[in-house]
Scaffold this motif. Structure first.
Motif, PDB file in Angstrom:
ATOM      1  N   ASP A   9       0.817  -1.225   0.000  1.00 28.74           N
ATOM      2  CA  ASP A   9       0.000   0.000   0.000  1.00 28.74           C
ATOM      3  C   ASP A   9       0.845   1.267   0.000  1.00 28.74           C
ATOM      4  OD1 ASP A   9       0.889  -0.668   2.573  1.00 28.74           O
ATOM      5  OD2 ASP A   9      -0.710   0.465   3.534  1.00 28.74           O
ATOM      6  N   ASP A  10       2.173   1.149   0.065  1.00 32.43           N
ATOM      7  CA  ASP A  10       3.083   2.310   0.042  1.00 32.43           C
ATOM      8  C   ASP A  10       3.493   2.587  -1.406  1.00 32.43           C
ATOM      9  OD1 ASP A  10       5.174   4.126   0.158  1.00 32.43           O
ATOM     10  OD2 ASP A  10       6.160   3.131   1.845  1.00 32.43           O
ATOM     11  N   GLY A  32      -1.479  -1.476  -5.315  1.00 32.62           N
ATOM     12  CA  GLY A  32      -1.602  -0.988  -3.951  1.00 32.62           C
ATOM     13  C   GLY A  32      -2.736  -1.651  -3.200  1.00 32.62           C
ATOM     14  N   SER A  33      -3.696  -2.214  -3.933  1.00 31.19           N
ATOM     15  CA  SER A  33      -4.836  -2.889  -3.319  1.00 31.19           C
ATOM     16  C   SER A  33      -4.621  -4.390  -3.349  1.00 31.19           C
ATOM     17  CB  SER A  33      -6.124  -2.542  -4.071  1.00 31.19           C
ATOM     18  OG  SER A  33      -7.161  -3.444  -3.749  1.00 31.19           O
ATOM     19  N   PRO A  34      -4.588  -5.052  -2.190  1.00 36.42           N
ATOM     20  CA  PRO A  34      -4.415  -6.515  -2.197  1.00 36.42           C
ATOM     21  C   PRO A  34      -5.590  -7.243  -2.853  1.00 36.42           C
ATOM     22  CG  PRO A  34      -4.834  -5.701   0.029  1.00 36.42           C
ATOM     23  CD  PRO A  34      -4.612  -4.504  -0.810  1.00 36.42           C
ATOM     24  N   THR A  35      -6.777  -6.655  -2.810  1.00 39.63           N
ATOM     25  CA  THR A  35      -7.930  -7.279  -3.465  1.00 39.63           C
ATOM     26  C   THR A  35      -7.740  -7.309  -4.971  1.00 39.63           C
ATOM     27  OG1 THR A  35      -9.401  -6.551  -1.695  1.00 39.63           O
ATOM     28  CG2 THR A  35     -10.429  -7.210  -3.771  1.00 39.63           C
ATOM     29  N   ARG A  36      -7.335  -6.166  -5.539  1.00 41.09           N
ATOM     30  CA  ARG A  36      -7.072  -6.121  -6.986  1.00 41.09           C
ATOM     31  C   ARG A  36      -5.881  -7.008  -7.332  1.00 41.09           C
ATOM     32  NH1 ARG A  36      -7.728  -0.507  -6.412  1.00 41.09           N
ATOM     33  NH2 ARG A  36      -5.478  -0.218  -6.728  1.00 41.09           N
ATOM     34  N   ALA A  37      -4.881  -7.015  -6.460  1.00 40.37           N
ATOM     35  CA  ALA A  37      -3.709  -7.850  -6.703  1.00 40.37           C
ATOM     36  C   ALA A  37      -4.098  -9.326  -6.734  1.00 40.37           C
ATOM     37  CB  ALA A  37      -2.651  -7.612  -5.622  1.00 40.37           C
ATOM     38  N   CYS A  51       4.953  -9.356  -1.324  1.00 37.13           N
ATOM     39  CA  CYS A  51       3.730  -8.877  -0.675  1.00 37.13           C
ATOM     40  C   CYS A  51       4.022  -8.365   0.728  1.00 37.13           C
ATOM     41  CB  CYS A  51       2.706 -10.014  -0.615  1.00 37.13           C
ATOM     42  SG  CYS A  51       1.126  -9.556   0.125  1.00 37.13           S
ATOM     43  N   ASP A  52       3.509  -7.157   1.018  1.00 38.56           N
ATOM     44  CA  ASP A  52       3.653  -6.592   2.356  1.00 38.56           C
ATOM     45  C   ASP A  52       2.721  -7.337   3.317  1.00 38.56           C
ATOM     46  OD1 ASP A  52       4.608  -4.883   4.303  1.00 38.56           O
ATOM     47  OD2 ASP A  52       3.031  -3.406   3.969  1.00 38.56           O
ATOM     48  N   VAL A  53       3.121  -7.443   4.578  1.00 34.09           N
ATOM     49  CA  VAL A  53       2.289  -8.132   5.560  1.00 34.09           C
ATOM     50  C   VAL A  53       1.177  -7.228   6.069  1.00 34.09           C
ATOM     51  CG1 VAL A  53       2.255  -9.173   7.857  1.00 34.09           C
ATOM     52  CG2 VAL A  53       4.096  -9.733   6.272  1.00 34.09           C
ATOM     53  N   ARG A  54       1.506  -5.982   6.422  1.00 33.55           N
ATOM     54  CA  ARG A  54       0.510  -5.089   7.010  1.00 33.55           C
ATOM     55  C   ARG A  54      -0.049  -4.142   5.952  1.00 33.55           C
ATOM     56  NH1 ARG A  54       1.443  -3.134  13.173  1.00 33.55           N
ATOM     57  NH2 ARG A  54       1.642  -5.198  14.135  1.00 33.55           N
ATOM     58  N   MET A  55      -1.315  -4.348   5.626  1.00 36.67           N
ATOM     59  CA  MET A  55      -2.028  -3.470   4.700  1.00 36.67           C
ATOM     60  C   MET A  55      -3.425  -3.286   5.249  1.00 36.67           C
ATOM     61  SD  MET A  55      -0.765  -4.957   0.981  1.00 36.67           S
ATOM     62  CE  MET A  55      -1.047  -6.683   1.458  1.00 36.67           C
ATOM     63  N   PRO A  56      -4.031  -2.096   5.110  1.00 33.37           N
ATOM     64  CA  PRO A  56      -5.329  -1.817   5.738  1.00 33.37           C
ATOM     65  C   PRO A  56      -6.481  -2.631   5.165  1.00 33.37           C
ATOM     66  CG  PRO A  56      -4.645   0.000   4.312  1.00 33.37           C
ATOM     67  CD  PRO A  56      -3.470  -0.914   4.437  1.00 33.37           C
ATOM     68  N   GLU A  57      -6.473  -2.887   3.892  1.00 32.90           N
ATOM     69  CA  GLU A  57      -7.610  -3.554   3.245  1.00 32.90           C
ATOM     70  C   GLU A  57      -7.621  -5.065   3.517  1.00 32.90           C
ATOM     71  OE1 GLU A  57      -8.899  -4.384  -1.344  1.00 32.90           O
ATOM     72  OE2 GLU A  57      -7.992  -2.448  -0.871  1.00 32.90           O
ATOM     73  N   MET A  58      -6.450  -5.680   3.476  1.00 32.93           N
ATOM     74  CA  MET A  58      -6.302  -7.125   3.703  1.00 32.93           C
ATOM     75  C   MET A  58      -4.849  -7.369   4.062  1.00 32.93           C
ATOM     76  SD  MET A  58      -6.493 -10.243   0.900  1.00 32.93           S
ATOM     77  CE  MET A  58      -7.976  -9.609   0.147  1.00 32.93           C
ATOM     78  N   ASP A  59      -4.592  -8.066   5.168  1.00 33.51           N
ATOM     79  CA  ASP A  59      -3.183  -8.265   5.516  1.00 33.51           C
ATOM     80  C   ASP A  59      -2.552  -9.305   4.599  1.00 33.51           C
ATOM     81  OD1 ASP A  59      -3.294 -10.962   6.608  1.00 33.51           O
ATOM     82  OD2 ASP A  59      -4.189 -10.122   8.407  1.00 33.51           O
ATOM     83  N   GLY A  60      -1.227  -9.316   4.582  1.00 35.37           N
ATOM     84  CA  GLY A  60      -0.505 -10.157   3.642  1.00 35.37           C
ATOM     85  C   GLY A  60      -0.729 -11.645   3.848  1.00 35.37           C
TER      86      GLY A  60
END
Length: 454
Positions: A9-10, A32-37, A51-60
């Motif tokens: 997300d960064d 930036g969006s794990p859902t789209r990813a 993949c980053d572990v901490r993301m607001p929408e969905m964690d890694g």
């Protein structure tokens, strides 16, 4: 060029990491969006995912779990500035290839990706070699006889479905060969085919072998181990000699077949598996059900479609075709041409084959070894002589006049075969007995009877 998906997300990190990897020759896609990813990773081909572990929408870790659920094949490398060692362990348990703590050096990222690529190349080479080995060792199904043509017609009809199939027939008729043929004709052909002989594994180890175990579940369980159901996930599992399963395990197998879940020994949680189960047996399971040795509910669960293989004596049309196939394989292994005399072929066709296809294959393999010039006669097929059917001993093998009686011809052929085996094994009688396909006791008796070897 390897294709890399960056999920973070960064935006600044995505840009800098993307430029770095493009400079190293990677094709880079970033989200930036794990859902789209996850949507892209499910529909597009990627070799590696950062993949980053901490993301607001969905964690890694949730992203990784969902990606594994859709059977994504890319190697996933997790990144995080939080959690340290515990976070890394959690990521690896969830199926990540590696874990990189933030902040990281540029060379650290590149080195991790290169190592991942090397591992994937090695895995691909191993899979290719395994596929080639399977191709070489898988016996073709010979179906010259009307009975075997019906078998293969039914096999081709059930192959596209996930229906459980029970394959029955005497020992040595080729039940595993037909099971592999069903797998090769199925949509699962690119996934694993796993075969286990339920009668060949000690009862106290069979549950762990089938369903896996957790670390510390029993003495000697030093680490977690997936069972054969997990290894066959997405593919086909053949439970050969299923009639040998203990009643206690029959209950657990029935639950797996009904629920599609396995529970490792020593664990409380269950794991989903998608396995097409084929079962095979030489036993009369209906009689076992009546006598309480096999569960009736499990019998009806595995006997959705039944394919029965007739014994070789009931399909003589297949003997000649199988002989040609096995001779071709033996010729390739030995690097020399092998031929059958008319008397040998007549003997093969006349023999009752109590051991079925397996006996025929072993007889031809033994004959190929014992033949001095590549020419196979009845004497090489049955070194003990008395096993030959139809009076097809090799008379007249060593003198112009030839032996006076069939008994003398058989003794002469047996003597020559034993002597060749001893010569080939440097006089080692145990090895010679194995080469001849007889017990050491039988060999010692023949040596004494024929006055061979002092």
């Amino acid at each position: 060029m390897s294709r890399v998906l960056i999920v973070d997300d960064d935006p600044g990190l995505r840009q800098s990491l993307g430029l770095l990897l493009q400079g190293e020759g990677y094709e880079v896609v970033s989200e930036g969006s794990p859902t789209r990813a996850l949507e892209r990773a499910s529909s597009e081909a990627f070799d590696l995912i950062l993949c980053d572990v901490r993301m607001p929408e969905m964690d890694g870790l949730e992203f990784l779990r969902r990606y594994r659920e859709v059977r994504g094949r890319a190697l996933v490398i997790m990144m995080s500035a939080y959690g340290g060692e515990d976070q890394a362990i959690a990521a690896m348990k969830a199926g990540a290839y590696d874990y990189i703590p933030k902040p990281f050096r540029s060379d650290e990222v590149v080195l991790t990706l290169k190592k991942a690529e090397e591992r994937e190349q090695l895995r691909s080479q191993v899979a290719s070699l395994q596929a080639e080995l399977t191709r070489r060792t898988d016996r073709e199904v010979v179906a010259e006889s009307p009975a075997m043509r019906k078998v293969m017609e039914l096999a081709s009809r059930v192959a596209p479905h996930s229906t459980t199939v029970l394959i029955t027939g005497e020992s040595g008729t080729g039940k595993e060969v037909v099971a592999r043929a069903i797998h090769r004709m199925s949509p699962r052909k690119d996934r694993r085919f796993v075969a286990v002989n339920c009668g060949a594994i000690p009862e106290n180890l069979l549950e762990s072998e089938l369903f896996g175990h957790a670390r510390g579940a029993f003495t000697g369980a030093a680490s977690d181990k997936p069972g054969l159901f997990e290894e066959a996930d997405g593919g086909t599992l053949l439970l050969d000699e299923i009639g040998e399963l203990p009643l206690e395990l029959q209950v657990k197998l029935l639950r797996v077949l009904q629920e599609g879940e396995v529970r490792r020994v020593g664990e409380a949680k269950t794991r989903r598996v998608d396995v097409r189960v084929l079962a095979a047996t030489a036993r009369d399971l209906e009689a076992d059900v009546r006598q309480g040795r096999f569960r009736e509910d499990l019998y009806y669960r595995i006997n959705v479609v039944r394919i029965h293989l007739p014994p070789l004596r009931q399909r003589p049309e297949d003997v000649e075709a199988l002989t040609r196939l096995f001779l071709e394989h033996a010729s390739q292994r030995s690097g020399r041409a092998l031929t059958l005399t008319p008397a040998a072929m007549a003997a093969l066709k006349a023999h009752p084959w109590p051991g079925n296809v397996r006996e025929l294959e072993n007889a031809l393999e033994r004959a190929a070894v014992l033949s001095a010039d590549g020419r196979i006669t009845p004497a090489e097929l049955w070194p003990e002589g008395a096993e030959s059917s139809g009076g097809t001993g090799r008379a007249g093998a060593s003198s112009a006049a030839g032996p006076a009686t069939l008994r003398e011809a058989l003794e002469q052929a047996t003597r020559e075969a034993i002597q060749r085996a001893l010569d080939a094994c440097g006089g080692n009688r145990a090895q010679a007995a194995r080469l001849l396909g007889i017990s050491q006791r039988a060999l010692f008796y023949k040596l004494k009877q024929l006055k061979l070897g002092g």
